[in-house]
Write a protein that holds these residues in place. Structure first.
Motif, PDB file in Angstrom:
ATOM      1  N   GLY A  68      71.986 -22.968  29.734  1.00  0.00           N
ATOM      2  CA  GLY A  68      71.897 -21.975  30.799  1.00  0.00           C
ATOM      3  C   GLY A  68      72.936 -22.171  31.899  1.00  0.00           C
ATOM      4  N   GLN A 125      64.454 -19.300  28.443  1.00  0.00           N
ATOM      5  CA  GLN A 125      64.516 -20.015  29.726  1.00  0.00           C
ATOM      6  C   GLN A 125      65.956 -20.185  30.184  1.00  0.00           C
ATOM      7  N   TYR A 126      66.846 -20.535  29.255  1.00  0.00           N
ATOM      8  CA  TYR A 126      68.257 -20.713  29.601  1.00  0.00           C
ATOM      9  C   TYR A 126      68.877 -19.400  30.050  1.00  0.00           C
ATOM     10  N   LYS A 129      68.413 -18.614  33.592  1.00  0.00           N
ATOM     11  CA  LYS A 129      69.153 -19.454  34.527  1.00  0.00           C
ATOM     12  C   LYS A 129      70.584 -18.976  34.764  1.00  0.00           C
ATOM     13  N   THR A 130      71.099 -18.076  33.918  1.00  0.00           N
ATOM     14  CA  THR A 130      72.490 -17.672  34.027  1.00  0.00           C
ATOM     15  C   THR A 130      72.639 -16.156  33.967  1.00  0.00           C
TER      16      THR A 130
END
Length: 143
Positions: A68, A125-126, A129-130
């Motif tokens: 991420g 989830q990753y 994050k980005t």
């Protein structure tokens, strides 16, 4: 744990390589793992990365998540530069051609479901994050 995890991944890859694939096909968390060997775009040297994979028919799928991080992993740029590479799955080595896919690709959503399930929801989830779209790379065995 997050500071230790990169060291565990390197140790896992070392064991996988040193055992010739006899050990290491399953990551510490149980994920199926392959070794991707691709030519470095600047150095010209073969670089090896242990990556979680999923299958889609004859193809292997790996995800350029980089946990991420804002930037994708270096191996993605290497594959974009030189798509012909090699994977090792357990003790078996295969020549493959790599094709990065992104959210606009017709198979992306279906394949995201496949790879995310294998990685127990971590890719979702990753992605949270980005802001960059995370590529799924198709590794298709050559004839």
């Amino acid at each position: 744990m997050s500071r230790i995890f990169p060291h565990l991944l390197r140790a896992h890859q070392w064991i996988y390589e040193q055992s010739g694939g006899l050990l290491g096909h399953r990551l510490l968390l149980g994920n199926p793992t392959l070794l991707l060997r691709a030519r470095g775009r600047r150095s010209g040297l073969i670089r090896t990365n242990a990556l979680t994979y999923a299958r889609d028919g004859d193809c292997y799928l790996v995800v350029a998540s980089n946990g991420g991080a804002p930037k994708p992993p270096h191996w993605l740029a290497n594959l974009t530069s030189t798509p012909h590479c090699e994977v090792q799955v357990g003790r078996r080595r295969l020549a493959v051609d790599a094709r990065p896919t992104f959210p606009g690709d017709a198979d992306y959503a279906r394949r995201w479901t496949i790879v995310d399930a294998v990685n127990k929801g971590r890719y979702t989830q990753y992605q949270r994050k980005t802001s960059r779209p995370i590529a799924i790379v198709e590794l298709r065995p050559t004839s």
